[in-house]
Design a protein around this motif. Structure first.
Motif, PDB file in Angstrom:
ATOM      1  N   MET A   3       0.627  -1.110  -0.034  1.00 13.10           N
ATOM      2  CA  MET A   3      -0.028   0.001   0.136  1.00 13.10           C
ATOM      3  C   MET A   3       0.899   1.372   0.006  1.00 13.10           C
ATOM      4  SD  MET A   3      -2.946   1.355   2.784  1.00 13.10           S
ATOM      5  CE  MET A   3      -1.606   2.318   3.704  1.00 13.10           C
TER       6      MET A   3
ATOM      7  N   ASP B 235      -3.675   1.752  -3.364  1.00  7.77           N
ATOM      8  CA  ASP B 235      -3.313   0.456  -3.597  1.00  7.77           C
ATOM      9  C   ASP B 235      -3.741  -0.177  -4.980  1.00  7.77           C
ATOM     10  OD1 ASP B 235      -2.951  -2.157  -2.151  1.00  7.77           O
ATOM     11  OD2 ASP B 235      -4.616  -2.925  -2.966  1.00  7.77           O
ATOM     12  N   ARG B 236      -2.673  -0.793  -5.357  1.00  4.82           N
ATOM     13  CA  ARG B 236      -2.592  -1.186  -6.762  1.00  4.82           C
ATOM     14  C   ARG B 236      -2.556   0.439  -7.663  1.00  4.82           C
ATOM     15  NH1 ARG B 236      -3.311  -6.510  -7.540  1.00  4.82           N
ATOM     16  NH2 ARG B 236      -3.803  -6.497  -9.774  1.00  4.82           N
TER      17      ARG B 236
ATOM     18  N   GLY C 244      -8.321  -0.275  -4.268  1.00  6.64           N
ATOM     19  CA  GLY C 244      -7.528  -1.412  -4.743  1.00  6.64           C
ATOM     20  C   GLY C 244      -8.113  -2.781  -3.887  1.00  6.64           C
ATOM     21  N   HIS C 245      -7.408  -3.555  -3.084  1.00  9.87           N
ATOM     22  CA  HIS C 245      -7.773  -4.561  -2.365  1.00  9.87           C
ATOM     23  C   HIS C 245      -7.914  -4.214  -0.977  1.00  9.87           C
ATOM     24  CE1 HIS C 245      -7.290  -7.193  -5.552  1.00  9.87           C
ATOM     25  NE2 HIS C 245      -5.838  -7.089  -5.563  1.00  9.87           N
ATOM     26  N   ARG C 246      -7.983  -3.032  -0.498  1.00  7.22           N
ATOM     27  CA  ARG C 246      -7.812  -2.405   0.700  1.00  7.22           C
ATOM     28  C   ARG C 246      -9.037  -1.539   0.900  1.00  7.22           C
ATOM     29  NH1 ARG C 246      -2.905  -2.622   3.026  1.00  7.22           N
ATOM     30  NH2 ARG C 246      -3.824  -2.882   5.002  1.00  7.22           N
TER      31      ARG C 246
END
Length: 356
Positions: free
Chosen positions: A1, A20-21, A99-101
């Motif tokens: 992150m 994130d990403r 993102g994934h967060r």
């Protein structure tokens, strides 16, 4: 992150970038700092999904609307704040994903009725706005503030997080950047230790502070999500050409743009004389003023006309921009990538009296 803590010296406001990403959120952006934030997003290759204000600020204007105009990002704020143009009204328990967060929304009213704290998944970071400052807290004497409510909010929603959870406030006037739940539970002089609600209310009811200087301007503007009444750009955005601000603070002009504006600007090549006519050549009409003697040659430049600095790669000319800004030139830009980029994009150049 990706995490960055940014600072606005005029209001002592912290803005937080989380990525994130290739997706990002900005917490508590400042209107005048929008170019800085856009530059950082661009350099890190991040798409801004949303701006999240912790509350309706009284000491600065949010950059939410301006960033929305540039990035098509959503404007997030507590639903109870009732701000115009907010297209992501938030309530306790909501999750904002990137993102994934994700960030969890916790309602922490008391400083204002619409204060929110954002807790990162995993509960190792939280962004408390003015509800809990480092060894302090936000005032409770305007915007539906309530010391009893703030005491409950902090103790039930923030100090119940793990001791090691790092807390990032919206402001700090001493330059301190971060604290933790464990620290504030022990050492916060208003809310920590053995202090109870009666102690806190007595303390807050007797602060007798003057209202923030910008309150009359900031609160109405923030209820419009930062949109100015005249919809003008933030102060400091150059209007003489389309420019890009780098995170370093230097404004840059693209080669194709400089070619279009070449007849209206001063072009100053800051390389040494031996480089001016080397294999890269120089831009037609450029004035040679090597960086080593630039500060002694300022009288040769017109302060009323925009000025573009040029070197081989853009490094020395960026330093020239900084020197010129310091000397009072306020319409200055650096040629992005210097002569290397200029030539690689097929722009015309000269060497002595010969075209290249």
């Amino acid at each position: 992150m990706i995490f960055r803590q940014l600072f606005d010296p005029a209001s002592c406001t912290y803005t937080y970038l989380l990525g994130d990403r290739d997706e990002a959120l900005l917490i508590d952006p400042v209107f005048e700092q929008a170019p800085r934030d856009l530059a950082l997003l661009d350099e890190l290759g991040l798409k801004l999904l949303a701006t999240l204000d912790t509350h309706v600020h009284a000491d600065h204007v949010t950059g939410a609307w301006w960033l929305h105009e540039r990035c098509d990002s959503r404007i997030a704020l507590a639903s109870v704040a009732g701000a115009m143009f907010s297209d992501l009204p938030l309530s306790h328990g909501d999750r904002i994903r990137f993102g994934h967060r994700y960030l969890e929304v916790r309602a922490t009213p008391g400083h204002t009725n619409g204060c929110l704290t954002y807790v990162l998944d995993g509960q190792h970071m939280a962004f408390t706005g003015d509800s809990l400052l480092i060894r302090g807290c936000g005032r409770t004497d305007f915007q539906q503030g309530s010391p009893r409510q703030l005491f409950r909010s902090v103790h039930e929603q923030i100090l119940t997080l793990p001791d090691e959870c790092l807390l990032y406030p919206a402001h700090d006037y001493r330059g301190i950047t971060v604290t933790s739940v464990g620290e504030e539970r022990r050492f916060n002089p208003r809310l920590g230790g053995e202090a109870d609600a009666h102690d806190f209310v007595g303390y807050m009811d007797n602060l007798n502070l003057p209202h923030p200087k910008l309150m009359a301007q900031a609160v109405p503007a923030n209820l419009r999500s930062g949109k100015p009444e005249d919809a003008r750009l933030p102060a400091g955005i150059p209007a003489w050409a389309p420019l890009t601000q780098r995170f370093s603070g230097i404004w840059e002009i693209e080669p194709i743009t400089l070619q279009e504006y070449a007849g209206t600007v001063q072009i100053v090549d800051v390389r040494e004389a031996s480089e001016f006519n080397d294999s890269l050549g120089h831009i037609h009409g450029a004035k040679l003023l090597p960086l080593s003697r630039l500060t002694d040659s300022l009288t040769e430049l017109d302060r009323q006309r925009p000025l573009v600095t040029v070197c081989r790669s853009g490094v020395r000319s960026a330093q020239a921009c900084a020197l010129l800004n310091k000397a009072g030139f306020d319409q200055v830009a650096n040629l992005a990538g210097g002569m290397l980029r200029w030539r690689s994009e097929g722009m015309p150049a000269a060497c002595g009296d010969e075209n290249l």
